[in-house]
Design an enzyme around this catalytic site. Structure first.
Site, PDB file in Angstrom:
ATOM      1  NE  ARG A   1      -3.793   1.878   2.749  1.00  0.00           N
ATOM      2  CZ  ARG A   1      -5.037   1.789   2.297  1.00  0.00           C
ATOM      3  NH1 ARG A   1      -5.410   0.727   1.619  1.00  0.00           N
ATOM      4  NH2 ARG A   1      -5.902   2.749   2.507  1.00  0.00           N
TER       5      ARG A   1
ATOM      6  CG  HIS B   1      -7.962   0.674  -3.782  1.00  0.00           C
ATOM      7  ND1 HIS B   1      -7.369  -0.502  -3.381  1.00  0.00           N
ATOM      8  CD2 HIS B   1      -8.619   1.157  -2.680  1.00  0.00           C
ATOM      9  CE1 HIS B   1      -7.632  -0.716  -2.113  1.00  0.00           C
ATOM     10  NE2 HIS B   1      -8.391   0.268  -1.661  1.00  0.00           N
TER      11      HIS B   1
ATOM     12  CD  GLN C   1     -13.065  -1.028  -1.865  1.00  0.00           C
ATOM     13  OE1 GLN C   1     -12.361  -1.017  -0.860  1.00  0.00           O
ATOM     14  NE2 GLN C   1     -14.316  -1.471  -1.844  1.00  0.00           N
TER      15      GLN C   1
ATOM     16  CG  ASP D   1     -13.167   7.142  -2.338  1.00  0.00           C
ATOM     17  OD1 ASP D   1     -13.297   7.053  -1.099  1.00  0.00           O
ATOM     18  OD2 ASP D   1     -12.098   6.891  -2.925  1.00  0.00           O
TER      19      ASP D   1
ATOM     20  CB  CYS E   1     -13.796   2.122  -1.118  1.00  0.00           C
ATOM     21  SG  CYS E   1     -13.077   3.779  -1.033  1.00  0.00           S
TER      22      CYS E   1
ATOM     23  NE  ARG F   1     -10.249  -4.471  -0.116  1.00  0.00           N
ATOM     24  CZ  ARG F   1      -9.492  -3.468   0.333  1.00  0.00           C
ATOM     25  NH1 ARG F   1     -10.062  -2.324   0.702  1.00  0.00           N
ATOM     26  NH2 ARG F   1      -8.189  -3.574   0.405  1.00  0.00           N
TER      27      ARG F   1
END
Length: 301
Positions: free
Chosen positions: A105, A132, A135, A222, A260, A288
């Site tokens: 990450r 990402h 996700q 988001d 998310c 996830r």
């Protein structure tokens, strides 16, 4: 097993491979709840590199490896010799001698690209400033779980054309979901990604969130302000691009709402929506875990 060694953007996968991961994720979720889960990655090890804080990414990957019979090692930047000047290239080569997967990450997408280039084991992008993909695998799993299908649906993305949006376009394009993206001028998703995805499905870019949400099966947003915070940024999004009850009413009555997380309630989404009957954000967050287990079990070893 999928053909690509690494997952950096989601653009690496074709439709068959995306569907394969989604379907396996749904199966693994059912198996876990039935108590019939199998140790598909027994004695395998995942190295997890974090340049930034994480809740869902860290816990889901660490728990997922445990449930699959493997082991995960949490490594912050300060835990590694990266903090003392060792290159990301040398770090990738070294870790490859110890572990079976690397998940990172990071801030700059170039970092994850360097990891993948120099690692001999699969590298997974756990989030970068550009993409990402993990996700979106969870999001596609959630959509299929709730809608029973993927192909032929319409998804409305409201807000910022950010890293999640870029991977969302890739994911939707692979499985036949059309996307309407409503963003302020200057905050559009990556134009190359848009170009690639337009060759597969209908992609509409607009500055009108009402238009984007009309007749949508899925509404997604988001955070407006994250690592890209700057003076006056919020005013460009709020309140026009907030997902509230009025905006959700433009979508189909059967539409679901996704985010998310973490969410800034009262900015990109109201509490009445995120806590409402159309919201599936907690299932999305749980997924996830299952989608990443499916990804790990599908990567070539």
């Amino acid at each position: 097993m999928i053909k690509t060694k690494d997952l950096l953007t989601l653009g690496e996968l074709d439709k068959k491979q995306v569907i394969q991961i989604v379907d396996l994720a749904l199966k693994l979720k059912k198996d876990l709840k039935k108590g019939t889960a199998k140790p598909l990655l027994k004695n395998k090890t995942l190295a997890m590199i974090f340049q930034k804080p994480s809740t869902r990414t860290r816990v889901s990957f660490e728990t997922g490896m445990f449930q699959l019979g493997g082991h995960a090692i949490h490594l912050s930047s300060q835990d590694l010799q990266l903090s003392r000047g060792e290159t990301i290239d040398d770090t990738a080569k070294t870790l490859s001698r110890y572990v079976d997967f690397i998940m990172a990450r990071v801030y700059d997408h170039s970092t994850i690209e360097s990891l993948a280039k120099n690692a001999t084991v699969p590298v997974i992008n756990g989030l970068s400033n550009s993409f990402h993909p993990c996700q979106i695998l969870a999001d596609l799993m959630t959509i299929k779980e709730k809608k029973g299908k993927l192909d032929g649906l319409k998804l409305a993305w409201i807000g910022d054309g950010n890293n999640v949006c870029n991977s969302m376009l890739y994911g939707c394009a692979k499985v036949g979901i059309s996307v309407s993206v409503a963003v302020p001028r200057g905050f559009e998703p990556n134009p190359q990604v848009v170009k690639e995805c337009k060759s597969l499905v209908d992609i509409d870019l607009t500055q009108d969130p009402q238009k984007a949400a009309k007749d949508a099966d899925v509404v997604v947003t988001d955070t407006f302000v994250s690592i890209h915070d700057s003076p006056g940024r919020l005013r460009k999004f709020y309140p026009k691009y907030q997902v509230n009850s009025a905006l959700m009413a433009k979508a189909k009555k059967s539409a679901i709402f996704m985010h998310c997380l973490p969410a800034k309630r009262g900015q990109e989404v109201t509490s009445s929506v995120i806590d409402g009957s159309q919201s599936v954000v907690w299932d999305e967050a749980e997924n996830r875990l299952h989608s990443q287990k499916a990804l790990l079990a599908s990567l070539p070893l």
